[in-house]
Design a protein around this motif. Structure first.
Motif, PDB file in Angstrom:
ATOM      1  N   GLU A   1       0.861  -1.186   0.065  1.00  0.00           N
ATOM      2  CA  GLU A   1       0.147  -0.126  -0.048  1.00  0.00           C
ATOM      3  C   GLU A   1       0.982   1.285   0.081  1.00  0.00           C
ATOM      4  O   GLU A   1       1.832   1.473   0.853  1.00  0.00           O
ATOM      5  CB  GLU A   1      -0.921   0.257   1.199  1.00  0.00           C
ATOM      6  CG  GLU A   1      -2.158  -0.950   1.310  1.00  0.00           C
ATOM      7  CD  GLU A   1      -3.148  -0.590   0.118  1.00  0.00           C
ATOM      8  OE1 GLU A   1      -3.130   0.512  -0.306  1.00  0.00           O
ATOM      9  OE2 GLU A   1      -3.759  -1.740  -0.449  1.00  0.00           O
ATOM     10  N   GLY A   2       0.818   1.886  -0.992  1.00  0.00           N
ATOM     11  CA  GLY A   2       1.631   3.247  -1.200  1.00  0.00           C
ATOM     12  C   GLY A   2       3.117   3.079  -1.673  1.00  0.00           C
ATOM     13  O   GLY A   2       3.747   4.036  -1.612  1.00  0.00           O
TER      14      GLY A   2
ATOM     15  N   LEU B   1      -4.033   7.334   2.836  1.00  0.00           N
ATOM     16  CA  LEU B   1      -2.947   6.399   2.520  1.00  0.00           C
ATOM     17  C   LEU B   1      -1.564   6.793   2.604  1.00  0.00           C
ATOM     18  O   LEU B   1      -0.730   6.011   3.175  1.00  0.00           O
ATOM     19  CB  LEU B   1      -3.486   5.995   0.980  1.00  0.00           C
ATOM     20  CG  LEU B   1      -2.394   5.048   0.447  1.00  0.00           C
ATOM     21  CD1 LEU B   1      -2.600   3.722   1.053  1.00  0.00           C
ATOM     22  CD2 LEU B   1      -2.905   4.741  -1.211  1.00  0.00           C
TER      23      LEU B   1
ATOM     24  N   ILE C   1      -8.008  -1.833   3.047  1.00  0.00           N
ATOM     25  CA  ILE C   1      -6.601  -2.141   3.741  1.00  0.00           C
ATOM     26  C   ILE C   1      -6.771  -3.341   4.470  1.00  0.00           C
ATOM     27  O   ILE C   1      -6.130  -4.076   4.420  1.00  0.00           O
ATOM     28  CB  ILE C   1      -6.166  -0.852   3.928  1.00  0.00           C
ATOM     29  CG1 ILE C   1      -5.730   0.158   2.799  1.00  0.00           C
ATOM     30  CG2 ILE C   1      -4.930  -1.182   4.840  1.00  0.00           C
ATOM     31  CD1 ILE C   1      -5.579   1.345   3.401  1.00  0.00           C
TER      32      ILE C   1
END
Length: 440
Positions: free
Chosen positions: A84-85, A300, A369
Motif C-alpha cells: 500500500e503506497g 493512504l 486495506i
C-alpha cells in the motif's frame, strides 16, 4: 506503556486541540504531548486525557468493501498490506530471466520460480532484462498463476512467467498513477550532509556493506521523493481552502524531508564504495477531486505511511549500536510523528468540511486495506554475512519486524484514530440534527 500507545496518545491529544473537532466532543488537554522516545530510552507512561464531556459513543464498525478484488488476482497468493503506497506492479518474463531473481528457497510451479527478490547492484544489462520490475534489495515478487496462464495463451509462449512485485517502503510516497516515483541515482556528493565515519562498518564483509548501502539508498530516494510529495500536498491543500496552519506544516514537512534525504544519502555513503545523489525527478501537477480525493490520498500516504514510518524508525533505533545511525533514526522518528499529526489533522479537516461523502470514502478505503492486512508475505533473503542481529545493530528492521510494525500501527494507531475522527464527526452531526429538530 507500549510504543504504539504512546504514539496514539500523542496523535489523539494533538487532534483534541483542533477547533475543527471541538464540536465532536473531544477534550483538549493543554499539557505537553507525550514524547515518543527513540533509541534505548524508556518513556514514562502517560495517562490518556479524561474527556471533559460525555464520552463520544463508539462509531459503527467499518463496513466491508463493496468493490471486487483485483481482476486476475491469484486467490492462492493475494497481495499484502506491505505494498500500500509503495512501488509495486506486474511483470512477465521468460523463466530463464525470472530465475536470475529467484530466492534460494523458491519453489517451482508451471516451470517458474514462485518467489523473487531484488538485489542492490545492477548493470545496464540488468536494467534492460528486468525492465518493469524493481531490483531494490527489499523487492519481493510472487508468481501469479492465473496471469501466467493467460499470458501464455495470448502469446503462445509456454516459458512466460508472470509476477506481482512490491518494495517494502514507508513514509509519504510520491505517487503517480498508483506508482511511487523516485529520482534516478548517479555518482555525486551534492546531497551528503557531511562525512560520517564509524569504525565498525569497515569490518563488515563487502556483501553486507553493499546490502546495507542499498537499503539506505532506497530510503534516501524515498525521502527525496517525499520533498516533492509534500510540495504537491501543499498545493492540494490550498485548492480546497485549507487553513494556514495546515499549509505551514506541509511546507515545514518538505524541509524536514530534505534533511532526512541528506542524512540517508550520507549513511549510504558510509557503507558504499562511492557516494550517490538523486538525478532529475519528474514534476507532478496537483491532483483534483476535491475533499474526497484529498481525504483518500492523505489517509493512504500520510495517516498510514507516516504513522508506520514513525513507529518503524522508533523501533529500529532501539537496537541500533552505531551512534551516527541512531541519531538519524531519532530525528526521523520525531519528524515523522509530526508529519503523522499533520496527516491526521488534514483528515479531520476533510471530514469536517466534506461530511458523509468523505466519511464513506474513508470507510471504504480503510476496509479494503484491512481485508488484506494478514496476507502472508515471503521474507527476502539476506547475504550470509549479514545476520539479523547485525542488521538490527546497524539500525535496520528485518522484513518480519517491519511487517509487525505495520500491523501494530494499523491495529493500535490507525484504526482507533480514524474511528476517533469519524466518531467525533458523527456526534457533531447528531447534535446538529437534534438542535435543528428542537428549533423546529
Amino acid at each position: 506503556m507500549r510504543d504504539t500507545s504512546l504514539l496514539r496518545t500523542r496523535l489523539h491529544r494533538a487532534l483534541a486541540c483542533l477547533p475543527l473537532l471541538a464540536a465532536g466532543g473531544l477534550a483538549c488537554d493543554s499539557g505537553p504531548a507525550p514524547e515518543v522516545k527513540p533509541a534505548t530510552q524508556t518513556a514514562a507512561p502517560v495517562a490518556t486525557p479524561t474527556p471533559a464531556a460525555t464520552p463520544t459513543p463508539p462509531p459503527p464498525p467499518l463496513p466491508p468493501s463493496p468493490y471486487p478484488e483485483r481482476t486476475g488476482q491469484d486467490p492462492f497468493d493475494p497481495d499484502g498490506i506491505e505494498e500500500e503506497g509503495c512501488p509495486n506492479g506486474d511483470w512477465c518474463a521468460p523463466a530463464k530471466i525470472a530465475e536470475k531473481l529467484a530466492t534460494q528457497s523458491s519453489g517451482q510451479e508451471l516451470g517458474c520460480p514462485t518467489r523473487l527478490m531484488g538485489h542492490p547492484q545492477k548493470s545496464k544489462a540488468d536494467e534492460r532484462q528486468f525492465k518493469g520490475i524493481s531490483l531494490n534489495p527489499m523487492m519481493q515478487g510472487r508468481l501469479r498463476k492465473i496471469a501466467t496462464a493467460e499470458q501464455r495463451a495470448a502469446t503462445k509462449d509456454e516459458t512466460i512467467c508472470c509476477y506481482h512485485w512490491f518494495d517494502y517502503c514507508s513514509g509519504r510516497p510520491l505517487l503517480a498513477d498508483d506508482q511511487a516515483l523516485r529520482a534516478p541515482l548517479r555518482p555525486g556528493s551534492a546531497w551528503l550532509s557531511g562525512h560520517v565515519s564509524e569504525d565498525s562498518v569497515a569490518a563488515l564483509p563487502l556483501a553486507a556493506r553493499r546490502h546495507l548501502a542499498g537499503l539506505w539508498l532506497r530510503d534516501a530516494g524515498d525521502e527525496h521523493a517525499a520533498v516533492a510529495a509534500f510540495a504537491r500536498a501543499t498545493l492540494e491543500l490550498m485548492a480546497v481552502g485549507a487553513p494556514p496552519e495546515l499549509i505551514f506544516a506541509s511546507q515545514q514537512a518538505s524541509l524536514d524531508e530534505i534533511h532526512h534525504a541528506r542524512s540517508c544519502f550520507s549513511l549510504a555513503a558510509l557503507y558504499a564504495d562511492e557516494p550517490a545523489e538523486p538525478g532529475p525527478l519528474p514534476a507532478l501537477a496537483p491532483r483534483d477531486g476535491g475533499l474526497v480525493a484529498l481525504a483518500r490520498n492523505t489517509f493512504l500516504e500520510g495517516c498510514l505511511g507516516e504513522t508506520v514510518a514513525a513507529l518503524a524508525a522508533l523501533r529500529a533505533g532501539r537496537s541500533c549500536q552505531l551512534a551516527p545511525v541512531r541519531e538519524v533514526l531519532a530525528t526521523i522518528a520525531d519528524d515523522e510523528t509530526r508529519h503523522a499529526e499533520l496527516a491526521w489533522a488534514t483528515l479531520a479537516f476533510t471530514v469536517h468540511h466534506g461530511g458523509p461523502a468523505v466519511a464513506a470514502a474513508l470507510r471504504e478505503l480503510a476496509s479494503s486495506i484491512g481485508d488484506r492486512l494478514h496476507d502472508a508475505s515471503p521474507e527476502p533473503e539476506l547475504p550470509a554475512e549479514l545476520t539479523r542481529e547485525v542488521l538490527a545493530a546497524h539500525g535496520r528492521l528485518g522484513p518480519a519486524a517491519l511487517a509487525t510494525a505495520r500491523s501494530d500501527a494499523w491495529h493500535d494507531i490507525v484504526v482507533p484514530t480514524l474511528e476517533l475522527i469519524l466518531g467525533a464527526a458523527e456526534a457533531a452531526d447528531t447534535a446538529d440534527a437534534i438542535e435543528t429538530s428542537d428549533l423546529s
